[in-house]
Motif scaffolding. Structure first.
Motif, short mmCIF file in Angstrom:
data_model
loop_
_atom_site.label_atom_id
_atom_site.label_comp_id
_atom_site.label_asym_id
_atom_site.label_seq_id
_atom_site.Cartn_x
_atom_site.Cartn_y
_atom_site.Cartn_z
N GLU A 26 -10.02 -1.02 0.36
CA GLU A 26 -11.36 -1.39 0.81
C GLU A 26 -12.25 -1.88 -0.34
OE1 GLU A 26 -11.03 3.13 1.53
OE2 GLU A 26 -9.69 1.45 1.16
N ARG A 37 -8.34 1.19 -4.43
CA ARG A 37 -8.37 1.38 -2.99
C ARG A 37 -8.52 0.02 -2.29
NH1 ARG A 37 -12.54 6.31 -2.24
NH2 ARG A 37 -11.80 6.13 -0.08
N ARG A 91 -10.84 -5.61 -1.70
CA ARG A 91 -11.26 -6.80 -0.97
C ARG A 91 -12.51 -7.40 -1.61
NH1 ARG A 91 -9.17 -3.87 3.55
NH2 ARG A 91 -11.13 -2.76 3.90
N GLN A 92 -13.42 -6.53 -2.04
CA GLN A 92 -14.62 -7.00 -2.73
C GLN A 92 -14.28 -7.55 -4.11
OE1 GLN A 92 -17.41 -3.90 -3.63
NE2 GLN A 92 -18.98 -5.29 -4.40
N GLN A 137 0.83 -1.20 0.00
CA GLN A 137 0.00 0.00 0.00
C GLN A 137 0.87 1.25 0.00
OE1 GLN A 137 -2.87 -0.18 3.19
NE2 GLN A 137 -3.81 -2.06 2.42
N SER A 157 -17.63 5.98 3.98
CA SER A 157 -17.02 4.79 3.39
C SER A 157 -16.67 5.09 1.94
CB SER A 157 -18.00 3.60 3.44
OG SER A 157 -19.17 3.89 2.68
N ALA A 158 -15.85 4.22 1.33
CA ALA A 158 -15.48 4.36 -0.08
C ALA A 158 -16.69 4.08 -0.95
CB ALA A 158 -14.35 3.39 -0.42
#
Length: 463
Positions: free
Chosen positions: A362, A360, A365-366, A297, A314-315
């Protein structure tokens, strides 16, 4: 290993169109010069400069683009007329007091040249499309992927079938003459009789290839769902690795060009900073944590294009007409001026000028949980621009990210300095047309094993 250049093979016709323009412009220039001024100049510096100006404007306005749609002669002529107008203006402003810059010389020269090249280009495009016919053989699961990608690419003359038995394949092959190409998935197991028939067809000049290679050559992407882990381990390409000459050459180019861009764009960045401050009084810069090479990162900086505290909860994915984007920010995003501070990341070695865009953590992860082989894009430094960015619209959903990964995989497999140059040229064209970071009205349909195959009439191939 020789450099992989399927992107260059795909552009032979496009390069041919630029050469065709040159081949038309030079003799018409000489004929008109002889008729009006009384001598034959041949290939001079003046006609060379005119060819460069004409082909540059033609490229920027998409005359050499490999568009999926079959454009009409009227639309091609309109673009040629716009190129003519821009070329006349550029020449007249650049060189005055010369008979060759007068409208009575330039206008008939460019109108005649543009008309001839437009008619020839239309004829070449029509003949190419007529010859471009394929039989695609895939498993039932893969057919859904192929069907979605072909529909998204608006491709004609394709028959997409799913076959699990050699008898089915034999039946389909009977409908194909020598002009029809055949692409077969590696998931399809062929018996000796079918292999012998395909070898005979290939020996007579018929195109036979893997389905993954067909995607690579036609759409210049590699749908991740068609690739196995074994394929990624053993496939050729993927040569951009540390301590390789190509790696060091790319790094040298990054440093040199980033310094150059910082120098020439610093006045533009200063003006943008002032406008950002004047609009709402908020901070000029904002930063985010992104994922880089080997999933390390790092922090990037941008000129702020959204209202302060737009993502304090949140993003979020950006959307069409996103209310969070300021008026100044809309311009910055279209022209990609907001990305200029990331040149510092390039100099620090955290990014490259060309590569997959960093995402990003966050959101990643998805994406990693949803998209096959998503982590492969972390094999190289992320980029300020990339093959996915110039080949597909702004990503604003998981579905868009899946499609863009296909382009990133293509770039990783086929990297070369020439491909980087092509991405750079396409980026310049996008910026000149004001097509920056702007999401589409609708997220593109995903290419995945779980998407439902839509019903619809497919174009059949007749023997």
């Amino acid at each position: 290993m020789a450099t992989r250049v399927p992107w260059l093979k795909q552009r032979k016709a496009l390069i041919g169109l630029a050469l065709l323009d040159s081949g038309v412009l030079v003799p018409v220039y000489n004929l008109l010069f002889w008729q009006q001024i009384g001598r034959w100049p041949g290939i001079s510096g003046a006609v060379g400069a005119l060819v460069v100006i004409w082909t540059t404007f033609s490229y920027l306005l998409g005359r050499y683009s490999n568009g999926k749609e079959n454009k009409s002669i009227a639309s091609l002529a309109i673009v040629a007329l716009i190129v003519t107008t821009l070329t006349v203006g550029a020449v007249w402003l650049g060189v005055k007091g010369d008979a060759r810059t007068l409208p009575q010389f330039l206008l008939p020269l460019l109108v005649v040249s543009g008309a001839i090249s437009t008619v020839l280009a239309k004829s070449i495009n029509r003949n190419t499309r007529q010859r471009d016919r394929w039989l695609l053989i895939a498993s039932k699961a893969e057919q859904r992927i192929v069907d979605e990608e072909v529909r998204r690419g608006s491709s004609d003359h394709l028959l997409i079938v799913s076959c699990s038995e050699d008898a089915e394949i034999q039946e389909k092959l009977k409908t194909c003459n020598q002009e029809v190409g055949i692409a077969i998935s590696e998931e399809i197991k062929l018996d000796d009789k079918t292999i012998e028939q395909l070898l005979t067809r290939r020996s007579k000049g018929q195109q036979v290839m893997k389905l993954t290679d067909w995607f690579e050559s036609r759409f210049q992407l590699m749908p991740p769902e068609l690739l196995s882990r074994e394929w990624i381990v053993m496939a050729d390409g993927f040569r951009l690795q540390p301590d390789q000459f190509s790696w060091r050459l790319k790094r040298l180019g990054d440093i040199s060009f980033a310094l150059f861009l910082l120098l020439i764009t610093s006045p533009l960045a200063l003006v943008a900073a002032i406008l950002i401050k004047l609009e709402d009084g908020g901070p000029i810069l904002y930063s985010q944590i992104r994922t880089g090479q080997y999933e390390q990162q790092f922090r990037i900086w941008k000129l702020r294009s959204m209202r302060p505290n737009s993502e304090q909860d949140s993003a979020q994915w950006a959307t069409k007409n996103d209310p969070r984007i300021t008026r100044v920010g809309q311009v910055l995003r279209k022209l990609r001026i907001d990305e200029l501070p990331q040149l510092i990341n390039v100099l620090k070695g955290e990014m490259s000028l060309i590569g997959p865009r960093p995402e990003r953590p966050e959101l990643e992860r998805q994406l990693e949980a949803t998209i096959d082989h998503y982590r492969v894009r972390h094999w190289i430094r992320p980029g300020l621009s990339g093959w996915a960015q110039v080949s597909y619209n702004y990503g604003a959903s998981v579905e868009d990210s899946r499609i863009k990964l296909g382009y990133d995989l293509y770039y990783l497999r086929n990297f070369s300095a020439w491909l980087d140059l092509l991405v750079l040229l396409k980026t310049i064209r996008l910026i000149s047309n004001g097509k920056g970071a702007s999401p589409s009205d609708k997220a593109r349909k995903q290419i995945c094993l779980h998407s439902k195959s839509k019903s619809g009439q497919r174009t059949s191939i007749k023997g």
